[in-house]
Design a protein around this motif. Structure first.
Motif, PDB file in Angstrom:
ATOM      1  N   ALA A  87     -18.725 -28.437 -37.836  1.00 37.17           N
ATOM      2  CA  ALA A  87     -17.417 -29.003 -37.486  1.00 37.17           C
ATOM      3  C   ALA A  87     -16.304 -28.045 -37.903  1.00 37.17           C
ATOM      4  O   ALA A  87     -15.356 -27.809 -37.150  1.00 37.17           O
ATOM      5  N   GLY A  88     -16.453 -27.454 -39.091  1.00 36.82           N
ATOM      6  CA  GLY A  88     -15.465 -26.476 -39.557  1.00 36.82           C
ATOM      7  C   GLY A  88     -15.412 -25.251 -38.672  1.00 36.82           C
ATOM      8  O   GLY A  88     -14.343 -24.697 -38.405  1.00 36.82           O
ATOM      9  N   ASP A  89     -16.570 -24.833 -38.189  1.00 36.52           N
ATOM     10  CA  ASP A  89     -16.663 -23.678 -37.287  1.00 36.52           C
ATOM     11  C   ASP A  89     -16.047 -24.001 -35.930  1.00 36.52           C
ATOM     12  O   ASP A  89     -15.412 -23.166 -35.303  1.00 36.52           O
ATOM     13  N   ALA A 210     -21.021 -17.675 -48.191  1.00 29.61           N
ATOM     14  CA  ALA A 210     -19.564 -17.781 -48.346  1.00 29.61           C
ATOM     15  C   ALA A 210     -18.938 -18.407 -47.114  1.00 29.61           C
ATOM     16  O   ALA A 210     -18.080 -19.292 -47.214  1.00 29.61           O
ATOM     17  N   THR A 211     -19.371 -17.961 -45.938  1.00 36.71           N
ATOM     18  CA  THR A 211     -18.818 -18.468 -44.681  1.00 36.71           C
ATOM     19  C   THR A 211     -19.043 -19.977 -44.569  1.00 36.71           C
ATOM     20  O   THR A 211     -18.143 -20.729 -44.185  1.00 36.71           O
ATOM     21  N   THR A 212     -20.264 -20.438 -44.914  1.00 39.74           N
ATOM     22  CA  THR A 212     -20.585 -21.870 -44.834  1.00 39.74           C
ATOM     23  C   THR A 212     -19.689 -22.692 -45.750  1.00 39.74           C
ATOM     24  O   THR A 212     -19.134 -23.717 -45.331  1.00 39.74           O
ATOM     25  N   TRP A 213     -19.513 -22.254 -46.986  1.00 33.04           N
ATOM     26  CA  TRP A 213     -18.720 -23.053 -47.928  1.00 33.04           C
ATOM     27  C   TRP A 213     -17.234 -23.011 -47.599  1.00 33.04           C
ATOM     28  O   TRP A 213     -16.521 -24.003 -47.787  1.00 33.04           O
ATOM     29  N   VAL A 214     -16.747 -21.880 -47.089  1.00 33.25           N
ATOM     30  CA  VAL A 214     -15.355 -21.839 -46.617  1.00 33.25           C
ATOM     31  C   VAL A 214     -15.178 -22.822 -45.462  1.00 33.25           C
ATOM     32  O   VAL A 214     -14.187 -23.557 -45.376  1.00 33.25           O
ATOM     33  N   ALA A 392     -12.216 -19.303 -41.524  1.00 31.45           N
ATOM     34  CA  ALA A 392     -13.591 -19.800 -41.451  1.00 31.45           C
ATOM     35  C   ALA A 392     -14.215 -19.474 -40.102  1.00 31.45           C
ATOM     36  O   ALA A 392     -15.362 -19.009 -40.025  1.00 31.45           O
ATOM     37  N   VAL A 393     -13.466 -19.697 -39.025  1.00 33.15           N
ATOM     38  CA  VAL A 393     -14.006 -19.447 -37.684  1.00 33.15           C
ATOM     39  C   VAL A 393     -14.182 -17.957 -37.445  1.00 33.15           C
ATOM     40  O   VAL A 393     -15.199 -17.509 -36.901  1.00 33.15           O
ATOM     41  N   VAL A 394     -13.188 -17.176 -37.856  1.00 34.95           N
ATOM     42  CA  VAL A 394     -13.267 -15.722 -37.677  1.00 34.95           C
ATOM     43  C   VAL A 394     -14.461 -15.155 -38.443  1.00 34.95           C
ATOM     44  O   VAL A 394     -15.181 -14.281 -37.948  1.00 34.95           O
ATOM     45  N   ALA A 395     -14.696 -15.671 -39.659  1.00 30.80           N
ATOM     46  CA  ALA A 395     -15.840 -15.193 -40.448  1.00 30.80           C
ATOM     47  C   ALA A 395     -17.157 -15.527 -39.751  1.00 30.80           C
ATOM     48  O   ALA A 395     -18.063 -14.694 -39.670  1.00 30.80           O
ATOM     49  N   GLY A 396     -17.270 -16.764 -39.221  1.00 30.16           N
ATOM     50  CA  GLY A 396     -18.482 -17.160 -38.499  1.00 30.16           C
ATOM     51  C   GLY A 396     -18.709 -16.317 -37.256  1.00 30.16           C
ATOM     52  O   GLY A 396     -19.830 -15.897 -36.952  1.00 30.16           O
ATOM     53  N   LEU A 397     -17.633 -16.057 -36.519  1.00 28.23           N
ATOM     54  CA  LEU A 397     -17.719 -15.237 -35.307  1.00 28.23           C
ATOM     55  C   LEU A 397     -18.155 -13.816 -35.640  1.00 28.23           C
ATOM     56  O   LEU A 397     -19.030 -13.243 -34.982  1.00 28.23           O
TER      57      LEU A 397
END
Length: 574
Positions: A87-89, A210-214, A392-397
Motif C-alpha cells: 500500500a505504501g509503494d 530499509a525500503t520496506t520499513w520506510v 518510499a516509492v522512488v526507493a522501491g522503483l
C-alpha cells in the motif's frame, strides 16, 4: 519571514542533508526571491522524518548481507507488514498529490484514477500473487522465464522494467521537486537533486529491508493524515457529501463567471465537475485509460517484486488482501480531499498566485488543503508524509530497476548464472546511482506535467509489455520463448511510441503545435496491449522450433509448482 533569505534556508538544508551542494545552489539564487513564506514547522517535521528514515537505513544496512537480503529482505516480511508496504509503494505521490489535484480540476472525472488504480488488485489477487510467490525468487523475470530460454526473456523483462521504472520515477521526482520548492523556496532543480541524492542513500545502504520499513511507516502516516484531512473537510459540511458537492459547484460557477463567462455557461462549467467529460472526452480514451490503470497494476515490477519478500504463498495472498483494503480506503479519501481543495483552497487568496493559479503548481492542492484545515503543524505533518510517500516509492522503483539489471541482465544473461553475490550487489549499486541520475534529469525535464497523468503512462506501458507476457507464460501452455519475447517487445515499443506521439507528450511536453499529435487518444493501452497479446499468440502459434516443443513440455511442471508450491522456496510453510 520571507524565503528571500535563502542563505539561512541553505544552511538548514546543509544540516538536514549533509550536502554543501544545497548551500552553493541556494547561494547562487540570491537575486531571485519568491513571495512564498518559509514554513519552519513544516521544515522541522520534514527534517525529523529524514533523520528517522536515515536511522532506519543504518539499521537495515547491518542486516543486509546477501543478495536475498538486498532484493527481498531475506523473505522474512509477514503478510500484514507486506500488505502495508505494498500500500505504501502503491499510494504514490501520483495518488496523493496527483489524484486530488485532478479531482480539484475536473471533479467527477478524477474518479477514473481512483477506480482504475483499485480495480487492478483483484487481477493480482486471483491470477498472479500465489503463482508469483511459488515461481519467483527476486524479480518478475524469474516467473516469466521459468520454462523459457533465459537470455531473450530476461533481456525483454529487464527492458520492460526499466522503461516502466523511468516513467514512474518522473512523476515521483516532479512531485518531490514541487513540494520542496514550496516548503524551502529553493529552485525546482535543486529540490529534485536533493531527493535523488536521498533516494540513492536509502537504496544503496539499506536495500529492501530499509525500503520496506520506510514504506510501512509512510503508509501509516499517510492513512492517518488523509483520514484527518478528509474528516475535517466533511466536518465543516456537517458530514454531508451533498453539501460539499453543492458548495464545490457554486465555487466553480463563480470562478467561471469571474473569467468572463455568461451566467448560463458559468453554471454549465460549475455543474460539469459532477459529471464525466471534463478530463477523458471520448469513449475510446476512457476505455484505453481504464485498461492501462487496471491491467498496469499487474505489470508493475516494483509491486510484483514485493511478493518475493514473504515466506510463502499464503502470506502473499494475505498481503494482497491487506493492501487492497488500505488502498481502497485511501482512494475514497482522495476524492473527498479533491473536492475539499475546491471548497477551501480555491476560495483562499493566500494559496493563489497573481494569475489565480495554485502557489507551487496544481499538484500542491492537497498540501494547501492541509494548511487550510490544520494550520502550520498539520501542513508540516502532511508535507513530511508527502515527501515520505515519494521517497518510499522512488526507493522501491529504483530497487526493482537495479535488480533487473544486476539479477536479470548481469547475473543471468552476461555471467550465465555464474556471478557471485558480491559481484551482483556491486552491479546493483552502480545501477542505483545511474537510475538516480536519470530520475533527476527526467524530473527536471517534465516539471510542468500532472504527476497522476505521468504515472498513468507508466501503467499503460506495464499493461502492454509486462502483463501480457506474465499472464500468457503462466496460464497458456502454447506460449513459447519466441512468442513471449517478440509479443512483449511489440507491446513495449508500441506503447512507448504511441505515448510519445500522443498529445500529452508530443504537444504538452515537446512543445509541438496543438493538433499535430499523430495519435489522438490520452492512453495507448487499448491498442498497444492488444498488439502485445496478439503478438505473443501469433508468434507462439507460428513457432515450430525445437525450443518451442521444450517450452510447451515444461508447462506441466510449471503449473504444478505455481498451483501447489511444491519445490518453491518456503513451501513448507504453505
Amino acid at each position: 519571514m520571507k524565503s528571500s533569505n535563502t542563505l539561512r534556508q541553505a544552511a538548514l538544508l546543509a544540516v538536514l542533508f549533509g550536502t554543501s551542494a544545497a548551500v552553493l545552489a541556494a547561494g547562487a539564487d540570491l537575486g531571485q526571491a519568491t513571495k512564498q513564506a518559509t514554513n519552519w514547522t513544516a521544515i522541522g517535521m520534514f527534517g525529523a522524518f529524514v533523520a528517522f528514515t536515515l536511522w532506519i537505513t543504518k539499521w537495515a544496512a547491518a542486516k543486509t548481507r546477501s543478495t536475498a537480503d538486498f532484493y527481498t529482505a531475506g523473505g522474512g516480511i509477514t503478510g500484514f507488514q507486506n500488505g502495508l508496504a505494498i500500500a505504501g509503494d502503491y499510494m504514490s505521490a501520483a495518488s496523493f498529490l496527483g489524484i486530488s489535484a485532478a479531482v480539484m480540476a475536473s471533479g467527477f472525472d478524477g474518479l477514473i484514477y481512483s477506480i482504475g488504480f483499485l480495480v487492478g488488485w483483484p487481477v493480482v489477487t486471483f491470477l498472479l500473487a500465489e503463482r508469483l510467490r511459488n515461481l519467483g525468487k527476486f524479480t518478475f523475470a524469474d516467473v516469466a522465464a521459468f520454462r523459457f530460454e533465459q537470455t531473450p526473456v530476461r533481456v525483454f523483462a529487464a527492458s520492460g522494467t526499466l522503461v516502466v521504472v523511468a516513467f514512474y520515477l518522473i512523476a515521483q521526482m516532479v512531485g518531490a521537486g514541487q513540494l520542496i520548492k514550496l516548503l524551502f523556496g529553493l529552485e525546482y532543480w535543486v529540490a529534485v537533486v536533493i531527493v535523488g541524492a536521498l533516494m540513492m542513500v536509502y537504496v544503496l545502504f539499506g536495500g529492501m529491508t530499509a525500503t520496506t520499513w520506510v514504506q510501512i511507516i509512510k503508509a501509516v502516516m499517510l492513512l492517518a493524515g488523509a483520514t484527518f484531512m478528509a474528516g475535517a473537510v466533511l466536518w465543516h459540511f456537517g458530514f454531508s457529501p451533498e453539501a460539499m458537492f453543492a458548495k464545490a459547484v457554486e465555487i466553480k460557477t463563480g470562478i467561471a463567471q469571474t473569467a468572463g463567462k455568461s451566467p448560463e455557461d458559468a453554471a454549465k462549467a460549475g455543474f460539469s465537475i459532477m459529471g464525466p467529460g471534463g478530463f477523458v472526452k471520448d469513449p475510446i480514451s476512457a476505455i484505453s485509460f481504464g485498461m492501462a490503470l487496471m491491467f498496469g497494476t499487474a505489470g508493475l515490477p516494483h509491486i510484483l517484486m514485493r511478493f518475493f519478500t514473504v515466506p510463502n504463498a499464503k502470506e502473499a495472498r494475505k498481503s494482497v488482501l491487506w493492501a487492497t483494503t488500505w488502498i481502497g480506503y485511501f482512494y475514497i479519501l482522495t476524492f473527498i480531499i479533491g473536492f475539499g481543495a475546491i471548497t477551501f483552497v480555491l476560495t483562499n487568496p493566500s494559496f493563489l498566485d497573481a494569475k489565480g493559479g495554485l502557489i507551487g503548481g496544481s499538484n500542491m492542492a492537497a498540501i494547501h488543503l492541509a494548511n487550510a484545515v490544520g494550520g502550520n503543524v498539520f501542513l508540516g505533518f502532511i508535507s513530511a508524509v508527502a515527501f515520505a510517500t515519494i521517497l518510499a516509492v522512488v526507493a522501491g522503483l529504483t530497487l526493482s530497476g537495479a535488480s533487473a539489471v544486476s539479477h536479470d541482465l548481469y547475473a543471468t544473461v552476461i555471467k550465465k548464472g555464474k556471478a557471485n553475490g558480491r559481484e551482483e550487489l556491486r552491479v546493483s549499486k552502480i545501477t542505483t546511482v545511474c537510475l538516480g541520475v536519470i530520475a533527476v534529469v527526467l524530473g527536471i525535464a517534465f516539471e510542468k506535467q500532472n504527476i497522476a497523468f505521468m504515472v498513468s503512462l507508466a501503467f499503460a506501458i506495464a499493461a502492454s509489455a509486462n502483463f501480457p507476457v506474465l499472464l500468457m507464460s503462466v496460464l497458456w501452455k502454447g506460449c513459447t520463448t519466441r512468442g513471449a519475447v517478440i509479443g512483449g517487445f511489440l507491446g513495449l515499443i508500441s506503447s512507448v511510441g504511441l505515448t510519445v506521439v500522443s498529445p500529452a507528450v508530443w504537444e504538452a511536453t515537446l512543445g509541438n503545435p496543438k493538433g499535430s499529435a499523430l495519435f489522438p487518444y490520452t492512453s495507448p493501452a487499448l491498442f498497444s496491449m492488444t498488439i502485445g497479446f496478439v503478438g505473443i499468440w501469433l508468434f507462439s502459434v507460428l513457432d515450430n522450433s525445437k525450443r518451442a516443443a521444450k517450452d510447451k513440455a515444461g508447462f506441466a511442471m510449471q503449473q504444478l509448482r505455481s498451483e501447489t508450491g511444491i519445490g518453491a522456496a518456503g513451501a513448507s510453510g504453505h
